[in-house]
Design an enzyme around this catalytic site. Structure first.
Site, mmCIF file in Angstrom:
data_model
loop_
_atom_site.group_PDB
_atom_site.id
_atom_site.type_symbol
_atom_site.label_atom_id
_atom_site.label_comp_id
_atom_site.label_asym_id
_atom_site.label_seq_id
_atom_site.Cartn_x
_atom_site.Cartn_y
_atom_site.Cartn_z
ATOM 1 N N GLY A 1 0.821 -1.215 0.000
ATOM 2 C CA GLY A 1 0.000 0.000 0.000
ATOM 3 C C GLY A 1 0.851 1.258 0.000
ATOM 4 O O GLY A 1 0.700 2.130 -0.850
ATOM 5 N N CYS B 1 2.992 0.792 13.686
ATOM 6 C CA CYS B 1 1.583 0.929 14.062
ATOM 7 C C CYS B 1 1.422 0.539 15.520
ATOM 8 O O CYS B 1 0.419 -0.017 15.923
ATOM 9 C CB CYS B 1 0.691 0.101 13.164
ATOM 10 S SG CYS B 1 1.117 -1.632 13.137
#
Lengths: 180, 731
Positions: free
Chosen positions: B353, B473
Site C-alpha cells: 500500500g 503501528c
C-alpha cells in the site's frame, strides 16, 4: 534475469502482434529510455534498462519481480499473456470490444462474452484475432480472442459467444496467489 | 369524459355516499385504569361488584331508616352543605316517575355519589363502579373526579420527586464514600456493568485522590484494582494494560480502550497514476457508494461511509483506480515526500500500500525497491503493483537486515517496521491477550537492527534526499522513541521535522527513559484523538555515510570482554572490583542494552576465555598460592594500599626465591586480572590495544608497572643465571 533467446523473442512478438499489431514497435522504441524484455523462471518482464541494471545486482532467488510481467512461456514453449500485461496492451489495442454494464460482471468472473452482452465492437475485427475488452466507460477489463468477425457478429444468436475469455482483471482477486 | 355528476332537480350537487372520510374518528376511549388514576387498584370481579352493590344497598337502607327519623331537621343542612346532593335530588325526580323496580335500582346510585364525597377510599371504588355500570350520569360528576384525580396525581408526583431526591442523595453519598471492595467481593461480581461502574468510581476517586480516598488503601491499591477491572472489562492481558496505563493519563486510557474497540472508518487512496480523485469519487457515487474526502491534509484519501457494493471488488478497484488503505498509512509516505527520479527503498513493503503510494508520488519514474521477508506476503505486493500500474519497481524477498550488503545508496528509505500492533487493536483483537514483555523485546530488537540496516542503505550525499522515515503501528515507546533514540546514538543521523501538521509530539521523557530532545520532532497518532489507527512517524536525515565507531564504544566492548573474564574467576574480591568498574563501563557502552550485541560479544569472549582457561590450568597451582597470600590484602579492601603492600611483599619474595618473584609481582587481585587479560589477548589485536589504553588511564596499573621495572633492575643485580631462569619461565 536473462535475455530471451531468438526463438522465444519471436514467439513473444508474434503473440503481442495479435493484440496490438505493428504497435509492438512502440514498446521497444520509446522516447523515455531503453526498455527491454527479460526472462526469469520462464516469466517475461518488460523493464527499463536503468531499473534492470539495479535489479541484476540481486541474486535471482531473491528477485521476485521487476518492471511489469507480461506473461510466461509454457512447457511447450508457447507464450501465454498474463492480465498484468494489460496496462501496456490497452493503450495500443487494435481491435476492441465494449461490454454492456450488465455483462461486465459476467466477464470479470471469467466467462466468455456473448452477443447479448456486446455493447460495441470495432470494425474489421477478424475471426480469432486478439481483442481487448472494455467496459462502456472505456475501462479496460481484460482481453480475449474474437470468436466471430464483426460481420458475423451482426447475425449471431444472442447467446452465441462473440469473444473468448483469456484474462480479466478479476484475476487480481480470484488468483492473486499465482499472478506471476 | 368525466363521471356524470348527480344533480337533484334543483341543480344542487348531492353527496352520494358518506364521502372520503366515511369513517369519522370516534372520541377517544381511554383505558379504565388510566381514567381512574390509580393503577394499583385491581379491577373488581363480577361477584365482587355484586357483593359491593348489596353492601351498598344495605348501608343505604340503614341510612334511610336513620334519615326518615331525622329528615325534617337535616334537610336544609344537606342542601346547603352538599349542593351535589340537591342536584342529585333534582335528577332523581324524573326517576320517581319510574316503576318501583327502577326506583330501587336508581336510588343506590344517588347514594353512591353522596358517599363518594364523604370518604376517599370508597369514592375510588365507586368511581370504577360508575364507569362500569353506565354512562348516563357523568355530566353532574364531571368536575369533581377530575379534581380528585388531579389531587391524586399531584400527590404521586410529589412522592416520586421525593423518592428521586432520596435516590440522588444516596448516589452522592455512594460516590463520596466509594469503598474499595475486597478481593472476595471482586471475584463475586457477576455483571460487566458492575465492573464498569466500579471503573468509573475508581477513576473518580483517583481524579481527586486526597479528598475521596479511603484512608486504609493506598493509591497503588486503587490502581491495582482499576487495572484488574479494565482487564476484565476490555479483555486485555495484565501486561499490556499496565503498559497502556503507564502510557496514558487515566482518563485517556478509557478513551483509548473504547476507541480501540471500534473499527476506524474505511478509507481508500486514489491511485493518481490512473485516475483523479474527483473522477473516482464520481464513479463510485454512481455505484451507490457514500464517500467524502478524508481531510484537508491529503489529496488522495477518501472516506467511505456506506456502500451498496463490496468496495473491494468494484470494476474500478480491479482496474487499479484505488486501493483500500488506512488513513494512517498515508502519513509515513507523506512524511517521506518522495521526489521524481529518485531511488527509493521500502524495506518492509507488504502488502504494498505505502510502496505503491510512493510510486504514485514519483509518477512511475526513478526506481522503487519493495522488499519484504515473507514470501507469502510478497505475492500481495506483486498483485497490487501490477493492478495499480506501478512499473518502476523491483520486488525483492530479502531479510531487511541483510539489505545493505546487497544494495546501498538509496535517496530515501521507508521503514514501516514490523511491530506488536498495539495501535491497531481494533483490526486485530488477538493483540489484546497475545503480547507480553518478550514479544515486545523481540520486536524492538528486530526494529533496531532493521533501522540500522535502513540507515546503512541510505546515501547521505544524495542531492535530493538522504531521508529515512521510520514508522510503526504501535503506540509503545519501547518500539518507537527508544528505537529512534538508539539509532541516533549509533549512526550519523539526526531527526528532522516530519512535515505532518497534526499529531502529538513524541516523548522525550518516559518513565525511566530520557530520550534525545530532538524526539519532539517525531509524531504520534492515537485512535481516540485523531480517529485513525495508533501510529508513530519519525523522519531522519543522514548527514554522513561513515558509521561511527567511537573509541568509547570499542572500549566498551573490550571492557565487556574484561567483565566476562573476571566473571569466570571465583573469588568474591574480584567481583567486588567488578562492581566498582562496571559503572564506568556501563557509561561508555550505553548501547550494550541490545541483547544481540551482547550475544555476539559473548561469543567472542567465549573464544578468548577458552584460551584463558588453558593457560589458567598451567598456572593453577601458582594462582592458588597467590590467593592464599592475597587473603590479607583482600580484607583491607583498599586497593592502593594493597598494591603498595604487594610491592613490599614482592620485594621480599624476590629476595626469597627468584622463580616465584615474577608471579607474585602480579599478586594483587587487579594484577591477576591484568595477567589474565594479557593471556586472553593474543587472540585479538584490538583487545590488546584496548588494554594498553586502560593501563595508561588507570594510575594503579602505572604503579604496578613501576614496580615491575624496579623488580627487573633488582633481578639484574641478582645475577645473569637467575635472570635466565626467570625469562624461561616467563615465556
Amino acid at each position: 534475469m536473462k535475455r530471451l533467446s531468438e526463438e522465444r523473442t519471436k514467439t513473444l512478438f508474434e503473440k503481442l502482434a495479435k493484440y496490438i499489431g505493428p504497435n509492438v514497435k512502440l514498446l521497444i522504441e520509446r522516447p523515455d529510455g531503453i526498455y527491454c524484455f527479460r526472462e526469469q523462471k520462464d516469466r517475461v518482464y518488460y523493464i527499463s534498462e536503468k531499473i534492470l541494471k539495479l535489479a541484476e545486482t540481486l541474486p535471482p532467488n531473491q528477485l521476485i519481480s521487476a518492471g511489469t510481467c507480461f506473461g510466461k512461456f509454457t512447457k511447450s514453449n508457447k507464450f501465454r499473456l498474463h492480465i498484468t500485461a494489460l496496462s501496456y496492451l490497452a493503450p495500443y489495442a487494435q481491435c476492441k470490444v465494449w461490454l454492456k454494464p450488465s455483462a461486465e460482471q459476467q466477464f470479470l468472473y471469467g466467462n466468455h462474452v456473448s452477443k447479448a452482452g456486446l455493447g460495441r465492437i470495432s470494425e474489421n475485427t477478424e475471426k480469432y484475432q486478439g481483442v481487448l475488452v472494455y467496459s462502456m466507460s472505456d475501462l479496460p477489463l481484460g482481453f480475449g480472442v474474437a470468436a466471430r468477425s464483426t460481420a458475423e457478429c451482426k447475425h449471431a444468436d444472442p447467446l452465441a459467444p462473440v469473444c473468448f475469455h483469456q484474462a480479466d482483471i478479476g484475476e487480481y482477486i480470484r488468483s492473486e496467489e499465482d499472478l506471476l | 369524459m368525466g363521471r356524470k355528476a348527480r344533480f337533484n332537480t334543483e341543480g344542487v350537487l348531492v353527496k352520494r355516499g358518506p364521502g372520503k372520510k366515511a369513517k369519522k374518528q370516534k372520541d377517544p376511549t381511554f383505558p379504565k385504569a388510566l381514567l381512574n388514576g390509580d393503577s394499583d387498584a385491581k379491577k373488581l370481579s363480577h361477584r365482587q361488584k355484586q357483593r359491593l352493590k348489596k353492601r351498598l344497598v344495605k348501608r343505604k337502607d340503614v341510612a334511610k331508616v336513620a334519615k326518615e327519623s331525622s329528615e325534617s331537621e337535616q334537610e336544609d343542612e344537606e342542601v346547603w352543605l352538599k349542593p351535589s346532593v340537591s342536584q342529585n335530588d333534582t335528577k332523581v325526580l324524573p326517576g320517581e316517575g319510574f316503576t318501583d323496580d327502577n326506583k330501587s335500582w336508581l336510588k343506590p346510585k344517588r347514594q353512591v355519589v353522596i358517599e363518594s364525597e364523604e370518604s376517599d377510599e370508597e369514592d375510588c371504588k365507586v368511581g370504577t363502579l360508575n364507569d362500569v355500570s353506565d354512562d348516563s350520569e357523568p355530566d353532574d360528576d364531571d368536575l369533581l373526579p377530575i379534581e380528585k384525580e388531579n389531587k391524586i396525581l399531584k400527590q404521586q408526583q410529589d412522592e416520586e420527586e421525593q423518592l428521586a431526591e432520596d435516590e440522588l442523595q444516596m448516589n452522592i453519598a455512594d460516590s463520596e464514600k466509594f469503598k474499595l471492595p475486597s478481593k472476595k467481593e471482586r471475584e463475586e461480581t457477576a455483571s460487566l456493568q458492575e465492573v464498569q461502574q466500579r471503573i468509573r468510581d475508581v477513576i473518580g476517586v483517583l481524579s481527586d485522590f486526597t479528598k475521596l480516598r479511603d484512608e486504609k488503601h493506598s493509591r497503588s491499591d486503587y490502581l491495582e484494582m482499576l487495572k484488574a477491572d479494565l482487564c476484565t472489562y476490555y479483555s486485555y492481558n495484565d501486561f499490556l494494560m499496565e503498559k497502556f496505563m503507564q502510557l496514558f493519563p487515566l482518563t485517556e486510557v478509557l478513551e483509548f480502550l473504547e476507541a480501540s474497540e471500534v473499527q476506524r472508518p474505511l478509507t481508500i487512496r486514489t491511485n493518481s497514476l490512473k485516475t483523479r480523485r474527483r473522477d473516482l469519487a464520481q464513479a463510485l457515487i454512481n455505484r451507490g457508494v457514500n464517500l467524502d474526502p478524508v481531510g484537508k491534509w491529503s489529496k488522495v484519501g477518501l472516506v467511505v461511509y456506506s456502500s451498496q457494493v463490496p468496495i473491494g471488488a468494484t470494476p474500478e478497484y480491479l482496474a487499479g483506480h484505488y486501493i483500500i488503505q488506512g488513513a494512517s498509512s498515508l502519513l509515513p509516505v507523506m512524511a517521506l515526500a518522495p521526489q521524481e527520479n529518485e531511488r527509493i527503498l521500502d524495506m518492509a513493503a507488504a502488502p504494498g500500500g505505502k510502496a505503491s503510494h510512493i510510486a504514485a508520488l514519483m509518477k512511475n519514474t526513478g526506481v522503487l525497491f519493495a522488499n519484504d521477508v515473507n514470501s507469502e506476503r510478497i505475492k500481495a505486493i506483486v498483485g497490487n503493483f501490477h493492478r495499480l500500474g506501478v512499473v518502476n519497481s523491483v520486488i525483492t524477498c530479502v531479510d531487511g537486515r541483510k539489505f545493505p550488503k546487497i544494495l546501498k545508496g538509496f535517496d530515501r528509505v521507508l521503514l514501516d517496521a514490523p511491530c506488536t500492533g498495539t495501535g491497531v487493536v481494533a483490526k486485530d483483537q488477538s493483540v489484546k491477550t497475545s503480547k507480553d514483555e518478550q514479544d515486545i523485546q523481540r520486536c524492538y530488537n528486530l526494529q533496531r537492527e532493521l533501522l540500522l540496516a535502513a540507515i546503512d542503505c541510505l546515501n547521505a550525499k544524495s542531492e535530493t534526499g538522504g531521508y529515512l522515515v521510520y514508522s510503526t503501528c504501535s503506540v509503545l515507546p519501547e518500539e518507537n522513541e527508544w528505537v529512534v533514540d538508539y539509532a541516533l546514538k549509533k549512526r550519523n543521523v539526526k531527526l528532522v521535522d516530519t512535515g505532518l501538521e497534526f499529531g502529538n509530539e513524541g516523548f522525550t521523557n518516559y518513565r525511566q527513559f530520557r530520550f534525545h530532545p530532538s524526539l519532539k520532532l517525531t509524531r504520534r497518532f492515537y485512535p481516540h484523538t485523531h480517529n485513525m489507527d495508533g501510529f508513530f512517524v519519525a523522519k531522519f536525515r543522514k548527514f554522513s555515510n561513515l558509521i561511527p565507531t567511537t573509541a568509547g564504544e570499542e572500549q566498551g566492548e573490550k571492557r565487556e570482554l574484561e567483565e566476562e573474564v573476571e566473571v569466570e574467576e571465583v573469588s568474591t574480591k574480584k567481583q567486588k572490583k567488578n562492581g566498582e568498574t562496571q559503572p564506568k563501563k556501563a557509561k561508555k557502552s550505553k548501547e550494550n542494552n541490545t541483547s544481540q550485541q551482547e550475544l555476539k560479544e559473548k561469543s567472542k569472549e567465549i573464544n578468548t576465555s577458552k584460551q584463558e582457561q588453558d593457560e589458567e590450568v598451567k598456572t593453577k597451582k601458582q594462582k592458588a598460592k597467590k590467593v592464599k597470600q592475597n587473603g590479607d590484602i583482600k580484607d583491607n579492601k583498599q586497593e592502593k594500599n594493597a598494591v603498595v603492600d604487594d610491592g613490599k611483599k614482592k620485594k621480599n619474595v624476590v629476595q626469597n626465591s627468584k622463580a616465584d618473584t615474577r608471579k607474585e609481582g602480579t599478586n594483587s587481585p587487579k594484577d591477576n586480572k591484568l595477567k589474565k587479560e594479557k593471556s586472553a589477548s593474543p587472540g585479538k589485536k584490538n583487545v590488546k590495544t584496548g588494554e594498553k589504553l586502560d593501563w595508561d588511564k588507570i594510575p594503579k596499573e602505572a604503579s604496578v608497572k613501576l614496580n615491575k621495572k624496579i623488580k627487573k633492575v633488582k633481578k639484574k643485580q641478582v645475577g645473569v643465571m637467575k635472570n635466565k631462569m626467570f625469562k624461561k619461565k616467563h615465556t
